[in-house]
Design a protein around this motif. Structure first.
Motif, short mmCIF file in Angstrom:
data_model
loop_
_atom_site.label_atom_id
_atom_site.label_comp_id
_atom_site.label_asym_id
_atom_site.label_seq_id
_atom_site.Cartn_x
_atom_site.Cartn_y
_atom_site.Cartn_z
N VAL A 49 0.86 -1.19 0.00
CA VAL A 49 0.00 0.00 0.00
C VAL A 49 0.89 1.24 0.00
O VAL A 49 1.72 1.41 0.91
N ASP A 50 0.73 2.07 -1.01
CA ASP A 50 1.49 3.31 -1.10
C ASP A 50 0.80 4.38 -0.25
O ASP A 50 -0.34 4.76 -0.53
N LEU A 51 1.48 4.85 0.77
CA LEU A 51 0.93 5.88 1.67
C LEU A 51 1.64 7.22 1.49
O LEU A 51 1.73 8.00 2.44
N SER A 52 2.10 7.49 0.31
CA SER A 52 2.76 8.77 0.05
C SER A 52 1.81 9.91 0.40
O SER A 52 0.63 9.91 0.02
N GLY A 53 2.33 10.87 1.16
CA GLY A 53 1.51 12.00 1.60
C GLY A 53 0.74 11.74 2.88
O GLY A 53 0.11 12.65 3.42
N LYS A 54 0.79 10.52 3.37
CA LYS A 54 0.07 10.15 4.60
C LYS A 54 1.08 9.96 5.74
O LYS A 54 2.27 9.74 5.52
N THR A 55 0.57 10.02 6.96
CA THR A 55 1.41 9.81 8.15
C THR A 55 0.97 8.55 8.88
O THR A 55 -0.23 8.30 9.05
N VAL A 56 1.94 7.77 9.29
CA VAL A 56 1.70 6.58 10.12
C VAL A 56 2.26 6.85 11.50
O VAL A 56 3.39 7.33 11.64
N MET A 57 1.46 6.54 12.52
CA MET A 57 1.90 6.70 13.90
C MET A 57 1.37 5.53 14.73
O MET A 57 0.52 4.77 14.26
N PRO A 58 1.86 5.37 15.96
CA PRO A 58 1.36 4.27 16.80
C PRO A 58 -0.09 4.49 17.19
O PRO A 58 -0.58 5.62 17.27
N GLY A 59 -0.80 3.39 17.44
CA GLY A 59 -2.11 3.50 18.06
C GLY A 59 -1.99 4.23 19.39
O GLY A 59 -1.01 4.08 20.12
N LEU A 366 3.84 -2.24 22.76
CA LEU A 366 2.89 -1.26 22.26
C LEU A 366 3.48 0.15 22.43
O LEU A 366 4.46 0.33 23.15
N GLY A 367 2.86 1.14 21.78
CA GLY A 367 3.19 2.53 22.03
C GLY A 367 4.18 3.17 21.09
O GLY A 367 4.35 4.39 21.11
N SER A 368 4.86 2.37 20.27
CA SER A 368 5.80 2.94 19.30
C SER A 368 5.87 2.02 18.09
O SER A 368 5.48 0.85 18.16
N VAL A 369 6.37 2.55 16.98
CA VAL A 369 6.51 1.78 15.76
C VAL A 369 7.93 1.24 15.72
O VAL A 369 8.86 1.92 15.26
N GLU A 370 8.10 0.03 16.23
CA GLU A 370 9.41 -0.61 16.30
C GLU A 370 9.28 -2.08 15.94
O GLU A 370 8.23 -2.70 16.18
N VAL A 371 10.33 -2.63 15.42
CA VAL A 371 10.33 -4.05 15.05
C VAL A 371 10.03 -4.91 16.27
O VAL A 371 10.60 -4.70 17.35
N GLY A 372 9.12 -5.85 16.10
CA GLY A 372 8.76 -6.77 17.16
C GLY A 372 7.51 -6.38 17.92
O GLY A 372 6.91 -7.22 18.59
N LYS A 373 7.12 -5.11 17.82
CA LYS A 373 5.94 -4.66 18.55
C LYS A 373 4.67 -4.99 17.78
O LYS A 373 4.68 -5.21 16.55
N LEU A 374 3.56 -5.03 18.49
CA LEU A 374 2.27 -5.26 17.86
C LEU A 374 1.95 -4.13 16.89
O LEU A 374 2.23 -2.95 17.18
N ALA A 375 1.33 -4.47 15.79
CA ALA A 375 1.06 -3.49 14.74
C ALA A 375 -0.26 -2.78 15.00
O ALA A 375 -1.23 -2.92 14.25
N ASP A 376 -0.29 -2.02 16.09
CA ASP A 376 -1.40 -1.11 16.36
C ASP A 376 -0.99 0.24 15.79
O ASP A 376 -0.09 0.91 16.31
N VAL A 378 -2.04 3.97 13.36
CA VAL A 378 -3.01 4.96 12.91
C VAL A 378 -2.45 5.61 11.66
O VAL A 378 -1.29 6.01 11.62
N VAL A 379 -3.29 5.71 10.63
CA VAL A 379 -2.90 6.36 9.38
C VAL A 379 -3.70 7.65 9.23
O VAL A 379 -4.94 7.65 9.32
N LEU A 380 -2.99 8.76 9.03
CA LEU A 380 -3.60 10.09 8.98
C LEU A 380 -3.28 10.78 7.67
O LEU A 380 -2.26 10.49 7.03
N ASP A 381 -4.12 11.72 7.28
CA ASP A 381 -3.91 12.45 6.03
C ASP A 381 -2.86 13.54 6.15
O ASP A 381 -2.34 14.01 5.13
N ARG A 382 -2.55 13.94 7.39
CA ARG A 382 -1.53 14.98 7.61
C ARG A 382 -0.68 14.60 8.81
O ARG A 382 -1.00 13.68 9.56
N ASP A 383 0.38 15.34 9.00
CA ASP A 383 1.32 15.09 10.09
C ASP A 383 0.84 15.82 11.34
O ASP A 383 0.87 17.06 11.38
#
Length: 412
Positions: A49-59, A366-376, A378-383
Motif C-alpha cells: 500500500v502506497d501511503l505517500s503523503g500520509k502519516t503513520v503513527m502508533p495507536g 505497544l506505544g511505538s513503531v518498532e520491530v517486534g511490537k504489535l502493529a497497532d 493509525v494512518v492520517l492524512d496529515r502530520d
C-alpha cells in the motif's frame, strides 16, 4: 498469508520527529521491518500500500475512561451509577469503546465504571464478539461513607449507587479492592479528595492514610493498577509516598509535587478538557465556581510545561460521558495542551503513545513503531506533529489493531 507493506509514509514512531518516505512491514500482527521505502523489497503475496503523503503513527491510549458514562449528571434524582440497568450499561460501554477505537485509541484504561460491567465487555472484545480496543477495565470507585459521590439522594433503603463502593477502615478497603479485582477490575479507582468536578471542596481528604495504604498495598499484591482522584497537595503527596500508580487531576501540582512524581514514576492525567469545556458551556452561569475553574486552569497551564521538562509522565484521558461532554471528543485534548499549556505537539503525541503504553505496562510491545511490537497503527492524512487538527477533526483514515484494519481503509 502475505505481509502488509506500507510504503512512502511519513513516520511518527512515537519517540522521534517525523521521518519521510518510510516503510512499515507487518507480519502475523507484528511489525517485522521499519526502513527507508527504497530498502524494502516486497515478496510474492505481499499486499503493498502506497501511503505517500500520509502519516503513520502508533495507536494511541486514552488513560482516563468511563466506559459506562452517558450524559452522566443529566438525571440528578437517580442514584449515581444506576441511571440504566447493568445490561444496558454494558451496551453503552461497548459503544463508547468502539468510538475510542475508531478515533485511533487502540488502548483504553478504565477510571471507574458502574455495576462491574467492564470486565465482561473486555472479554467480549477479546473473544471477537464485539469490536473494541485493548482494554484495561476498572470497577466501582472506592471511597468512604459520605464522600463526594455518596451525597446523592437516597431512595429509601436502596443499596449504594452502582458506580460507588463504600469502604471504611483499612480492612474495609482491603476487602473492597479484592472484591473489585475478583469481579474483573484491573484498575482500582479511589476518590481521595473532593474538588475537580465533585460537590466536595478540594481541600477535603476523604480517606485516612491507613485506608489509602491498605488499598494501594492490596491492589499491588493482586497485580492491579491503582489510581486516585487527587486534587489538593497534601493528599497528592501522601498518595505518592504510599505508591499510587496514577494521579488523576493533580490540580495543586507544584515544584515539590513534580519532584515526587519524577522520583516515584507515577503517571498524571491532568484531564483539563472537561473543566475547560464546562466553563465554556456554562460561563458565568457557574457563579463563583467559574473563577475557581479559571484559576485552576491557569495554574495547570503554567505548571505542565515545567513538569514535562522535569520528566513527569503525562497521559491523556478525561471524563467523557459526563453531561454535555460526549465520547468522541478525545482529540480536542491535543489542541488544549498545545495551544493553552504550551506543550509541543510531538510531546503530547508521546503522552498518547509511549507514555500510555508504559502506564498500561505494555511498553515492551505497544506505544511505538518498532520491530517486534504489535502493529497497532493509525494512518492520517496529515502530520499531527505539524498540525494537530488532524487528530481533532473527525476520525483517522485508517486504524489498525494487530495488523488488521479495524476502522477506515488504507487505500483510496
Amino acid at each position: 498469508m502475505g505481509r502488509l507493506v506500507l510504503t512512502g509514509a511519513n513516520l511518527l514512531d512515537g519517540v522521534n520527529p517525523a521521518a519521510a518516505d518510510r516503510a512499515v512491514v507487518v507480519e502475523d500482527g507484528r511489525i517485522a521491518e521499519v526502513a527507508a521505502s527504497s530498502a524494502v523489497v516486497p515478496r510474492d503475496g505481499d499486499r503493498v500500500v502506497d501511503l505517500s503523503g500520509k502519516t503513520v503513527m502508533p495507536g494511541m491510549f486514552t488513560c482516563h475512561f468511563h466506559a459506562t458514562y452517558h450524559e452522566l449528571g443529566s438525571r440528578p434524582n437517580v442514584p449515581y451509577g444506576n441511571e440504566y440497568p447493568p445490561s444496558y450499561q454494558a451496551l453503552i460501554a461497548a459503544k463508547n469503546l468502539r468510538t475510542a477505537l475508531e478515533h485511533g485509541y487502540t488502548g483504553v484504561v478504565g477510571a471507574g465504571a458502574s455495576n462491574e460491567v467492564e470486565g465482561g465487555v473486555k472479554r467480549a472484545i477479546e473473544d471477537g464478539l464485539i469490536p473494541g480496543p485493548r482494554f484495561w477495565p476498572s470497577g466501582r470507585e472506592l471511597s468512604t461513607t459520605g464522600h463526594a459521590n455518596d451525597g446523592v439522594p437516597w431512595h429509601w433503603g436502596m443499596p449504594a449507587p452502582g458506580a460507588v463502593r463504600l469502604c471504611d477502615g483499612a480492612d474495609g478497603f482491603r476487602i473492597g479492592v479484592r472484591e473489585e479485582i475478583k469481579r474483573g477490575a484491573e484498575v482500582i479507582k479511589l476518590f481521595v479528595t473532593g474538588g475537580h468536578g465533585t460537590t466536595a471542596p478540594k481541600d477535603r481528604i476523604e480517606m485516612t492514610r491507613d485506608e489509602l495504604a491498605a488499598a494501594i498495598e492490596t491492589a499491588h499484591s493482586r497485580g492491579a493498577l491503582i489510581r486516585a482522584h487527587l486534587v489538593n497537595k497534601p493528599a497528592i503527596m501522601m498518595a505518592l509516598d504510599l505508591g499510587i500508580d496514577i494521579v488523576d487531576h493533580c490540580d495543586e501540582m507544584d515544584d515539590e509535587v513534580v519532584a515526587a512524581l519524577v522520583e516515584t514514576g507515577a503517571f498524571v492525567v491532568p484531564s483539563l478538557h472537561f473543566p475547560k469545556h464546562f466553563l465554556e458551556l456554562m460561563g458565568d452561569g457557574l457563579g463563583f465556581a467559574a473563577d475557581a475553574i479559571r484559576a485552576d486552569l491557569a495554574h495547570m497551564y503554567e505548571e505542565i510545561p515545567k513538569a514535562q521538562a522535569a520528566g513527569v509522565k503525562f497521559v491523556l484521558g478525561d471524563d467523557y460521558g459526563a453531561i454535555g461532554f460526549a465520547h468522541g471528543m478525545y482529540g480536542r485534548e491535543f489542541r488544549l495542551y498545545t495551544e493553552h499549556a504550551g506543550v509541543s505537539p510531538l510531546e503530547v503525541i508521546g503522552w498518547a503513545t509511549v507514555n500510555g503504553a508504559q502506564l498500561a505496562r505494555r511498553g515492551h510491545d505497544l506505544g511505538s513503531v518498532e520491530v517486534g511490537k504489535l502493529a497497532d497503527l493509525v494512518v492520517l492524512d496529515r502530520d499531527p506533529s505539524v498540525d494537530v487538527s488532524v487528530l481533532v477533526d473527525g476520525t483517522p483514515r485508517a486504524v489498525l489493531k494487530g495488523g488488521e484494519v479495524v476502522h477506515g481503509q488504507l487505500g483510496d
